[in-house]
Scaffold this motif. Sequence first.
Motif, PDB file in Angstrom:
ATOM      1  N   ARG A 210     -27.500 -20.842  21.518  1.00 59.08           N
ATOM      2  CA  ARG A 210     -27.553 -22.231  21.975  1.00 59.08           C
ATOM      3  C   ARG A 210     -27.942 -23.175  20.843  1.00 59.08           C
ATOM      4  O   ARG A 210     -27.406 -24.282  20.736  1.00 59.08           O
ATOM      5  N   LEU A 211     -28.878 -22.709  20.008  1.00 50.58           N
ATOM      6  CA  LEU A 211     -29.316 -23.536  18.877  1.00 50.58           C
ATOM      7  C   LEU A 211     -28.138 -23.811  17.941  1.00 50.58           C
ATOM      8  O   LEU A 211     -27.938 -24.951  17.492  1.00 50.58           O
TER       9      LEU A 211
ATOM     10  N   ALA B  31     -24.461 -27.693  15.821  1.00 52.66           N
ATOM     11  CA  ALA B  31     -23.087 -28.034  15.404  1.00 52.66           C
ATOM     12  C   ALA B  31     -22.604 -29.285  16.148  1.00 52.66           C
ATOM     13  O   ALA B  31     -21.983 -30.173  15.557  1.00 52.66           O
ATOM     14  N   ARG B  32     -22.901 -29.351  17.441  1.00 50.37           N
ATOM     15  CA  ARG B  32     -22.456 -30.494  18.239  1.00 50.37           C
ATOM     16  C   ARG B  32     -23.122 -31.786  17.763  1.00 50.37           C
ATOM     17  O   ARG B  32     -22.465 -32.809  17.567  1.00 50.37           O
TER      18      ARG B  32
ATOM     19  N   PHE C  79     -42.718 -18.440  23.374  1.00 51.16           N
ATOM     20  CA  PHE C  79     -41.628 -19.140  24.055  1.00 51.16           C
ATOM     21  C   PHE C  79     -41.098 -20.222  23.119  1.00 51.16           C
ATOM     22  O   PHE C  79     -41.793 -20.635  22.177  1.00 51.16           O
ATOM     23  N   ALA C  80     -39.890 -20.666  23.389  1.00 54.62           N
ATOM     24  CA  ALA C  80     -39.314 -21.742  22.569  1.00 54.62           C
ATOM     25  C   ALA C  80     -38.521 -22.685  23.460  1.00 54.62           C
ATOM     26  O   ALA C  80     -38.017 -22.293  24.517  1.00 54.62           O
ATOM     27  N   CYS C  81     -38.422 -23.935  23.027  1.00 57.33           N
ATOM     28  CA  CYS C  81     -37.621 -24.930  23.735  1.00 57.33           C
ATOM     29  C   CYS C  81     -36.671 -25.579  22.739  1.00 57.33           C
ATOM     30  O   CYS C  81     -37.082 -25.918  21.619  1.00 57.33           O
ATOM     31  N   ILE C  82     -35.443 -25.756  23.153  1.00 61.08           N
ATOM     32  CA  ILE C  82     -34.465 -26.509  22.357  1.00 61.08           C
ATOM     33  C   ILE C  82     -34.288 -27.855  23.047  1.00 61.08           C
ATOM     34  O   ILE C  82     -33.940 -27.904  24.235  1.00 61.08           O
ATOM     35  N   LEU C  83     -34.508 -28.915  22.299  1.00 58.96           N
ATOM     36  CA  LEU C  83     -34.484 -30.253  22.901  1.00 58.96           C
ATOM     37  C   LEU C  83     -33.521 -31.159  22.134  1.00 58.96           C
ATOM     38  O   LEU C  83     -33.946 -31.941  21.264  1.00 58.96           O
ATOM     39  N   PRO C  84     -32.242 -31.098  22.452  1.00 56.27           N
ATOM     40  CA  PRO C  84     -31.276 -31.961  21.760  1.00 56.27           C
ATOM     41  C   PRO C  84     -31.487 -33.420  22.152  1.00 56.27           C
ATOM     42  O   PRO C  84     -31.781 -33.723  23.313  1.00 56.27           O
TER      43      PRO C  84
ATOM     44  N   ARG D  99     -33.263 -22.963  10.477  1.00 57.08           N
ATOM     45  CA  ARG D  99     -34.319 -23.737   9.794  1.00 57.08           C
ATOM     46  C   ARG D  99     -35.262 -24.403  10.802  1.00 57.08           C
ATOM     47  O   ARG D  99     -36.439 -24.577  10.512  1.00 57.08           O
ATOM     48  N   TRP D 100     -34.728 -24.776  11.959  1.00 57.88           N
ATOM     49  CA  TRP D 100     -35.581 -25.419  12.975  1.00 57.88           C
ATOM     50  C   TRP D 100     -36.633 -24.423  13.482  1.00 57.88           C
ATOM     51  O   TRP D 100     -37.768 -24.789  13.736  1.00 57.88           O
TER      52      TRP D 100
END
Lengths: 68, 308
Positions: free
Chosen positions: B150-151, B156-157, B217-222, B275-276
Motif C-alpha cells: 500500500r505504501l 507512486a500515486r 503498528f503502523a499507519c499510512i496517511l496519504p 524511506r518513510w
Amino acid sequence: MAELEDLLARRSLRARRVFEALEAALQGQGAAEIAPLRAALGALDYAAAATALTALAETLGLAKEKTA
Amino acid sequence: MRRPNILIVDDEVSNIEIISAILEDDHEVCFATSGEEALQVARAELPDLILLDVLMPGIDGYEVCRQLKADAVLADVPVIFTTALGDQEAEVKGLELGAIDYVTKPVAPVILRARVRNHLDMKRMRDELAELAVTDALTGLGNRRCLETRLAQEAARLAARGEMLSVIILDVDFFKRFNDLYGHAEGDRCLTMVAAALNRAMHRSNHLAVRYGGEEFACILPGLAHEEAMEMARSILTRIQALGIPHSASDIAPHVTVTAGVATAACRAEVEPQRWIVAADRQLYAAKAAGRNTVSGRFYDAVALAEL
C-alpha cells in the motif's frame, strides 16, 4: 426507471428484465417511446436504449434528475 | 451472497444472447461488442470472469487479453476465450497470453456452466488466499506485506502531484513485561484491543492501519500535512490510554500506553517508499528516548528523506 438507466450504463443484461417490469407497470403509458426502447434492448444497442429511455421519461413528465 | 459478475465480449449479438441465456440465471451478466468496449466495461465493472471472443473488428480478443493481463487491477480476472476457431495454434496463443481456458462455439451449455463454475470457484479461492496473505491473523488488520504494498501504491500515486504522505509507527510500551506478567493470551487480547482502537482512528477511506510486527503498528496517511499527522498520533495515544487495559509492570502508567514516531514528506518519484518507514522508526526511537507514551515527529524534505 433509474435502475434501468444504471443497468444500461453498466452494459448489464439484467436491463431487459427490468424493462419488462417497467413496461408492465406503465400499463400502456408512453407506448410510442416504449417500442423503440424494446427494439434497442432486443438488439443490445444500449446507446439507442438510453436515448429511448430519456424520451420515455420526458413523455411521462419525469425530469432527468428524478430518474437519476 | 453476491452473484458473480461475468463479462461476455462478442461482436455478434446472437452469440451474446446464447451465452447469456446459459449463464443469466446464476450470474450477473454484462456485455461488450468490441475490444475497446470490453476494456472500458472491464475497468468499470471489475468482472469476476470474462468470456472473450477472439475474432472481432478493431482490437481482437488476443489484444484485449494482452491489455487485461498488463493491467494491475484486471490481471487476475480469469479469461476464457470463446471462438469458432478450433485449431490448436489459436488455442495455444490464447493460453500463452494468459487466458485460463478456451471453449469453441457453438458452446455446449452444460460444459460452459461447469467450466465457468470451476474457474469462478478457483478465483474465489485465489482471492481469499491473496486476502489472507496480507492480513494479520490475530488482529484482522493488514500485515507488513500489506503495508509495503500500500505504501508503494500511495507513494507512486501521490508523487504525480508532489502531495504529502505521513507514516506513523507505534509501539506498545513495555509489552514484553505485559506478556510476562499477564500471559500470552492476555497479550493477544491487548494487541487486538489496541488494533481495534487504531483502526477506529482511521477516518478517511485511504488511511490504513496495519500490524507491522510483534507489538508494533503502523499507519499510512496519504494527504495529511505534518501537523495533522501529529495530531492524529496524539489522538491515537489518547484512545489507547482510554482503553484502560491494566499494566502494572509499566514504568509509565498503570495501564497500557503506546509510543509513536511520525514522518511526513512530499512524495517524489525518486524517493523509495521504504524511506518513510525508516524515518518514522527513527522518530519512534526518539520518542522512546524521551520517556515513552509520547509522540515524536518530523517533516522531511525530499533530500533529507532520501539520505536516511
